[in-house]
Scaffold this active site. Structure first.
Site, mmCIF file in Angstrom:
data_model
loop_
_atom_site.group_PDB
_atom_site.id
_atom_site.type_symbol
_atom_site.label_atom_id
_atom_site.label_comp_id
_atom_site.label_asym_id
_atom_site.label_seq_id
_atom_site.Cartn_x
_atom_site.Cartn_y
_atom_site.Cartn_z
ATOM 1 N N SER A 231 0.730 -1.240 -0.186
ATOM 2 C CA SER A 231 0.022 -0.049 -0.069
ATOM 3 C C SER A 231 0.957 1.289 0.087
ATOM 4 C CB SER A 231 -1.126 0.009 1.055
ATOM 5 O OG SER A 231 -1.718 -1.317 1.148
ATOM 6 N N SER A 269 -1.551 -4.049 -3.350
ATOM 7 C CA SER A 269 -0.991 -2.834 -2.753
ATOM 8 C C SER A 269 -2.309 -1.899 -2.847
ATOM 9 C CB SER A 269 -0.225 -2.401 -3.446
ATOM 10 O OG SER A 269 0.832 -1.105 -2.757
ATOM 11 N N GLU A 271 -3.418 1.614 -2.868
ATOM 12 C CA GLU A 271 -3.051 2.942 -3.178
ATOM 13 C C GLU A 271 -4.148 3.547 -3.031
ATOM 14 O OE1 GLU A 271 0.946 1.410 -4.325
ATOM 15 O OE2 GLU A 271 -1.200 0.591 -4.071
#
Length: 344
Positions: A231, A269, A271
């Site tokens: 992240s 991840s 974002e």
């Protein structure tokens, strides 16, 4: 290590005097850092230009570019386009405790300002997973840590292994908190856009700095190569009079900065990019049904778009450059970029 020592210049736009999100007037940042053999974690708070954002709500927008995250408060933000508490960043399993602390802080703040009857609060809490370096299951960040970060928030933003950045890993190297700013001019008046990044994303073999693919050699030196996961949170602040929709558009451009460094924003991840403006505050106590506001021409949006992209790239690099090599609670060693750079 600095960008100058690295020999890299990011973009073409001028930076603000601090090169920080705090170049936006009124914006403050505070950290509480927990570093020990067991913990590398903490909390970072961004105060969005006003001391009581519940009573003076800044317009805001969000882009969940990849939604693998456990953020709190984004649904109401997307619906109403306003924030009403400081924004907090922390480790994944601390989100609920930090949320509760922001509720308590806001209730107390409103009561002190003569409004003890508040019954609904929408705190914004964003997170990255710091479980590789910190005993995340113990959830050590709570009310005391949040209140300390709020108390000590200032117009100076520390970077690297501080606050929510203490346990971050970025492109398989030590990540953390980074920040950057750009100055724009419209109608002969200067405006500022700044970004604060919590960097915990990317794969080392993809790392590209200043247009140079340096990741493969760094991966050999670091002895580490993981998938793009973990992240990245970007908080964008500006004093341009942008509305919620425009702020969401600006937030989306943070992805450009990450891509320039080699991130393809992987499946695992999260974002999440959030942007707010210190202009056109929504006054909670003003019940006037029609309120005049300033607006910004769509034809000129390319300038804040570029500013957001440049700031996102620079803030990520600065987070890595300011970080220190760290050994996690289970013995995992994550090298700082500055320790390996001279060997490539």
């Amino acid at each position: 290590m600095t960008l100058q020592e690295l020999g890299v210049t990011v973009g073409t736009m001028p930076a603000g005097p601090r090169g920080s999100i705090c170049d936006v007037p009124g914006v403050k940042v505070g950290h509480t850092t927990l570093n020990s053999e067991r913990f590398h974690t903490g909390v970072t708070v961004v105060i969005p230009g006003v001391e009581n954002p519940f009573l003076h709500k800044p317009p805001a927008g969000v882009c969940a570019y990849n939604g693998f995250g456990k953020t709190a408060g984004l649904m109401q933000l997307q619906e109403l386009g306003r924030i009403e508490t400081p924004i907090a960043l922390t480790g994944t399993l601390n989100v609920g405790k930090v949320h509760d602390a922001l509720v308590g802080w806001t209730l107390a703040k409103c009561a002190a300002d003569g409004h003890p009857d508040v019954r609904s609060i929408n705190p914004i809490v964003c997170e990255c997973n710091d479980g590789t370096l910190s005993d995340i299951r113990s959830r050590p960040v709570g009310e005391q840590e949040v209140l300390s970060a709020l108390k000590h928030a200032s117009d100076t933003c520390a970077e690297g292994c501080v606050g929510a950045g203490a346990g971050m890993i970025c492109h398989d190297l030590k990540g953390g908190i980074g920040t950057a700013s750009r100055v724009m001019e419209f109608g002969g008046k200067p405006y500022t856009l700044g970004v604060l990044a919590q960097t915990n994303h990317g794969s080392l073999k993809d790392l590209t700095i200043g247009g140079r693919l340096v990741g493969p050699r760094l991966a050999e030196l670091a002895g580490r190569h993981e998938p793009d996961k973990g992240s990245c949170i970007m908080i964008v602040a500006t004093d341009l009079p942008l509305d919620s929709r425009q702020l969401s558009r600006v937030a989306k451009r943070c992805s450009v900065g990450l891509a320039r460094l080699g991130s393809y924003i992987g499946h695992g991840s999260g974002e999440v990019f959030l942007a707010f403006s210190t202009a056109n505050l929504y006054e909670e106590l003003d019940k006037t049904p029609i309120v005049p506001t300033l607006s910004f021409r769509e034809d000129d949006m390319d300038v804040p778009f570029r500013a957001a992209a440049e700031c996102a790239e620079e803030a990520t690099l600065r987070a890595m450059l300011a970080a220190d090599t760290t050994v996690g609670w289970q013995g995992t060693k994550i090298y700082a970029l500055s320790e390996l750079w001279g060997k490539i």
